[in-house]
Design a protein around this motif. Structure first.
Motif, short mmCIF file in Angstrom:
data_model
loop_
_atom_site.label_atom_id
_atom_site.label_comp_id
_atom_site.label_asym_id
_atom_site.label_seq_id
_atom_site.Cartn_x
_atom_site.Cartn_y
_atom_site.Cartn_z
N HIS A 213 0.89 -1.16 0.01
CA HIS A 213 0.04 -0.10 -0.01
C HIS A 213 0.78 1.32 0.08
N ALA A 214 2.24 1.30 0.00
CA ALA A 214 3.24 2.30 -0.02
C ALA A 214 2.70 3.36 1.18
N VAL A 215 2.45 2.89 2.10
CA VAL A 215 2.09 3.96 3.21
C VAL A 215 3.24 3.96 4.24
N ALA A 216 3.19 5.03 5.06
CA ALA A 216 4.32 5.11 6.09
C ALA A 216 4.34 4.21 7.20
N TYR A 217 3.18 3.75 7.28
CA TYR A 217 3.14 2.81 8.62
C TYR A 217 1.99 1.78 8.50
N ALA A 218 2.06 0.39 9.12
CA ALA A 218 1.08 -0.51 9.00
C ALA A 218 1.14 -1.29 10.69
N PHE A 219 -0.13 -1.15 11.11
CA PHE A 219 -0.06 -1.59 12.62
C PHE A 219 -1.14 -2.32 12.94
N SER A 220 -1.04 -2.99 13.96
CA SER A 220 -2.07 -4.02 14.55
C SER A 220 -3.39 -3.29 14.93
N VAL A 221 -4.43 -3.67 14.46
CA VAL A 221 -6.05 -3.26 15.27
C VAL A 221 -6.72 -4.30 15.23
N THR A 222 -7.81 -3.85 16.16
CA THR A 222 -8.76 -5.01 16.43
C THR A 222 -10.08 -4.11 16.51
N SER A 223 -11.22 -4.89 16.66
CA SER A 223 -12.61 -4.12 16.71
C SER A 223 -12.93 -3.96 17.97
N TYR A 224 -13.86 -2.93 18.26
CA TYR A 224 -14.40 -2.65 19.60
C TYR A 224 -15.47 -3.91 19.64
N ALA A 225 -15.67 -4.48 20.70
CA ALA A 225 -16.78 -5.49 20.92
C ALA A 225 -18.36 -4.74 21.25
N PHE A 226 -18.16 -3.60 21.42
CA PHE A 226 -19.49 -2.87 21.67
C PHE A 226 -19.41 -1.50 21.05
N PRO A 227 -20.59 -1.06 20.24
CA PRO A 227 -20.46 0.37 19.75
C PRO A 227 -20.14 1.15 20.52
N ILE A 228 -19.08 1.87 20.00
CA ILE A 228 -18.25 3.40 20.77
C ILE A 228 -19.67 4.13 20.73
N ALA B 276 -24.31 9.18 31.54
CA ALA B 276 -24.86 10.10 30.32
C ALA B 276 -24.19 9.58 29.23
N MET B 277 -24.76 9.54 28.26
CA MET B 277 -24.07 9.03 27.06
C MET B 277 -23.30 10.07 26.30
N PHE B 278 -22.21 9.51 25.85
CA PHE B 278 -21.35 10.67 25.01
C PHE B 278 -22.09 10.95 23.57
N GLN B 279 -22.96 10.16 23.16
CA GLN B 279 -23.60 10.58 21.81
C GLN B 279 -25.31 10.02 21.97
N PRO B 280 -25.74 10.85 22.85
CA PRO B 280 -27.41 10.67 23.20
C PRO B 280 -28.07 10.59 21.76
N GLU B 281 -27.81 11.12 20.95
CA GLU B 281 -28.64 10.87 19.63
C GLU B 281 -28.55 9.47 19.03
N HIS B 282 -27.83 8.55 19.50
CA HIS B 282 -27.74 7.18 19.20
C HIS B 282 -28.35 6.20 20.39
N PHE B 283 -28.84 6.77 21.28
CA PHE B 283 -29.70 5.92 22.31
C PHE B 283 -30.61 4.75 21.58
N ALA B 284 -31.39 5.20 20.65
CA ALA B 284 -32.18 4.25 19.79
C ALA B 284 -31.72 3.51 18.70
N THR B 285 -30.57 4.03 18.43
CA THR B 285 -29.99 3.54 17.26
C THR B 285 -29.78 1.80 17.36
N ARG B 286 -30.20 1.14 16.43
CA ARG B 286 -29.89 -0.32 16.41
C ARG B 286 -28.26 -0.46 16.28
N SER B 287 -27.61 -1.49 16.92
CA SER B 287 -26.41 -1.64 16.95
C SER B 287 -25.69 -2.00 15.36
N GLN B 288 -26.67 -2.62 14.78
CA GLN B 288 -26.36 -3.10 13.30
C GLN B 288 -26.21 -2.03 12.44
N ASP B 289 -26.77 -0.93 12.80
CA ASP B 289 -26.82 0.23 12.02
C ASP B 289 -25.65 1.25 12.30
#
Length: 233
Positions: A126-141, A154-167
């Motif tokens: 990919h001709a990038v400067a770095y490539a590093f190890s990542v993993t996914s969060y287990a819960f929607p941030i 209190a929610m950090f993003q209260p607008e997502h209180f009713a948003t489905r995780s899959q969305d």
């Protein structure tokens, strides 16, 4: 030339001597050294430490310790990039200028040789400067909560209180295992988390920060389970 540099300072406070403390039947740092050697990626595997005891253990497990890290780069506030840049500068001063450098953490017992090989391939493809190890969060941030000064939530993003995780968009975090980078990127202090970096995906069951005694215990549980599953397959 490709070099692995394993930072391992001696002043760990929350888990004393954690870089050489026994984990899974070996000193912790041995798992990183052995993975680097087995990967076949590196011309040299070097441990950057300020501590003679760590240096001795590192040599016993096959790494080089050609210098002791300066004290000013071995305190609680020193970042990874200056440590790797100092090691590269030392190599350049001794006529061993690397083109590609992988920072591999000493507390990464889950890292596998194939992970390191994939990281190198991604960096080169990919001709990038770095490539590093990542993993996914287990819960929607987006649905994370905080504790208020009054002891409520209190929610950090209260607008997502009713948003489905899959969305919600998937989110990822640094797996804290390894960071492939081009020597000039390290020495110029370019940020790792940027558009010039590519991810090397790891499964969550092989990712665990080890900063506290609780982290260490959880890592041992995960490690034993993973080793048993690997032996049975």
């Amino acid at each position: 030339m490709k070099v692995a540099i394993i930072p391992a300072r001696g002043g760990s406070k929350r888990i004393p001597r954690k870089n050489i403390k026994a984990f899974g039947g070996r000193p912790m740092i041995a798992w990183s050294i052995q993975a680097a050697l087995a990967s076949g990626c590196f011309d040299r595997v070097i441990v950057s430490t300020d501590d003679n005891a760590i240096a001795e253990v590192a040599r016993q497990w096959g790494a080089e310790v050609p210098f002791l890290r300066p004290k000013e780069l071995a305190d609680d506030h020193t970042g990874t990039i200056p440590v790797i840049a100092q090691a590269i500068d030392w190599l350049r001063e001794h006529d061993q200028a690397p083109q590609t450098v992988c920072c591999l953490y000493a507390t990464a017992p889950f890292v596998q040789p194939e992970d390191l090989r994939r990281g190198l391939a991604i960096l080169e493809e990919h001709a990038v400067a770095y490539a590093f190890s990542v993993t996914s969060y287990a819960f929607p941030i987006q649905r994370a909560i905080r504790i208020t000064p009054e002891g409520r939530v209190a929610m950090f993003q209260p607008e997502h209180f009713a948003t489905r995780s899959q969305d919600l968009e998937d989110a990822f975090h640094d797996a804290g295992q390894f960071y492939w980078g081009r020597a000039e990127a390290w020495c110029e202090g370019r940020p790792i988390f940027s558009a010039q970096a590519a991810p090397v995906m790891l499964p969550r069951h092989r990712v665990q920060d080890i900063d506290t005694p609780e982290d260490w215990q959880r890592a041992e549980w995960l490690f034993r389970s993973w080793q048993a599953e690997t032996a049975a397959s």
